[in-house]
Scaffold this active site. Structure first.
Site, PDB file in Angstrom:
ATOM      1  N   CYS A   1       3.767  62.248 -18.598  1.00 20.21           N
ATOM      2  CA  CYS A   1       2.421  61.800 -18.946  1.00 20.21           C
ATOM      3  C   CYS A   1       1.420  62.846 -18.433  1.00 20.21           C
ATOM      4  O   CYS A   1       1.788  63.752 -17.687  1.00 20.21           O
ATOM      5  CB  CYS A   1       2.155  60.431 -18.322  1.00 20.21           C
ATOM      6  SG  CYS A   1       1.902  60.481 -16.527  1.00 20.21           S
TER       7      CYS A   1
ATOM      8  N   GLU B   1       8.321  61.397 -11.748  1.00 17.60           N
ATOM      9  CA  GLU B   1       8.071  62.809 -11.461  1.00 17.60           C
ATOM     10  C   GLU B   1       7.296  62.981 -10.158  1.00 17.60           C
ATOM     11  O   GLU B   1       7.596  63.883  -9.362  1.00 17.60           O
ATOM     12  CB  GLU B   1       7.284  63.467 -12.607  1.00 17.60           C
ATOM     13  CG  GLU B   1       8.008  63.478 -13.940  1.00 17.60           C
ATOM     14  CD  GLU B   1       7.691  62.275 -14.818  1.00 17.60           C
ATOM     15  OE1 GLU B   1       7.811  62.415 -16.047  1.00 17.60           O
ATOM     16  OE2 GLU B   1       7.319  61.206 -14.291  1.00 17.60           O
TER      17      GLU B   1
ATOM     18  N   HIS C   1       4.959  57.417 -10.314  1.00 17.49           N
ATOM     19  CA  HIS C   1       5.834  57.727 -11.444  1.00 17.49           C
ATOM     20  C   HIS C   1       7.042  58.504 -10.929  1.00 17.49           C
ATOM     21  O   HIS C   1       7.014  59.088  -9.840  1.00 17.49           O
ATOM     22  CB  HIS C   1       5.086  58.566 -12.476  1.00 17.49           C
ATOM     23  CG  HIS C   1       4.025  57.810 -13.206  1.00 17.49           C
ATOM     24  ND1 HIS C   1       3.475  58.260 -14.384  1.00 17.49           N
ATOM     25  CD2 HIS C   1       3.388  56.642 -12.934  1.00 17.49           C
ATOM     26  CE1 HIS C   1       2.567  57.408 -14.807  1.00 17.49           C
ATOM     27  NE2 HIS C   1       2.491  56.414 -13.938  1.00 17.49           N
TER      28      HIS C   1
ATOM     29  N   CYS D   1       1.485  63.250 -14.543  1.00 16.31           N
ATOM     30  CA  CYS D   1       2.685  63.939 -14.057  1.00 16.31           C
ATOM     31  C   CYS D   1       2.682  65.395 -14.477  1.00 16.31           C
ATOM     32  O   CYS D   1       3.081  66.276 -13.701  1.00 16.31           O
ATOM     33  CB  CYS D   1       3.937  63.226 -14.549  1.00 16.31           C
ATOM     34  SG  CYS D   1       4.123  61.587 -13.799  1.00 16.31           S
TER      35      CYS D   1
END
Length: 162
Positions: free
Chosen positions: A89, A61, A59, A92
């Site tokens: 999410c 992040e 992801h 993250c």
């Protein structure tokens, strides 16, 4: 305490948006970009590379955290802030806590992401359930053998603390 927004923070968020746009245009993954800032300087950047890397953990992040840690030569991002296009999410968010990042600025919300197929609400709900009520089954095995590693680690006075 509310986080302040100034011209610098807007510039950092615009950079996160730019990274996300580049990633989307390249077909790397979803519209998620992030920058990590320390002392008014970008120290890490990333964007969603789930498709490009065949890595469900890539992801925006997470890739930014990895980049910042590499650039700063540390796993501790105390004193840093993250600017990310989407509200983090659960994975993250946990990584942000583990990295000790001190503030999160985000663009679109979890609900906004859900509208385009990135529905993290299930994960938040699943994590809040007791383990026996979660969809993924779990079972503890070889506890004593695994626990021996805990004892070895704990007995080493020179092990890194994190």
């Amino acid at each position: 305490m509310a986080l302040s927004v100034n011209e610098k923070s807007l510039a950092y968020m615009r950079r996160a948006i730019e990274l996300a746009r580049l990633g989307v245009e390249a077909g790397d993954g979803g519209p998620f970009g992030a920058v990590i800032v320390k002392n008014d300087r970008i120290v890490g950047e990333g964007w969603n590379r789930v498709i490009a890397n065949n890595d469900p953990t890539a992801h925006g992040e997470i890739t930014a955290i990895r980049d910042a840690c590499q650039h700063l030569d540390t796993f501790d991002l105390t004193g840093c802030e993250i600017f990310t296009t989407g509200e983090p999410c659960p994975m993250c968010l946990a990584a942000i806590y583990w990295a000790r990042i001190e503030a999160i600025y985000f663009g679109f919300s979890i609900e906004d992401a859900a509208r385009i197929g990135f529905d993290d609400r299930f994960f938040f709900e699943e994590i809040s359930r007791s383990p026996e009520k979660r969809l993924i089954q779990r079972r503890q095995i070889l506890r004593d053998e695994a626990l021996a590693l805990v004892e070895i680690f704990a007995a080493d006075p020179d092990h890194a603390r994190y």
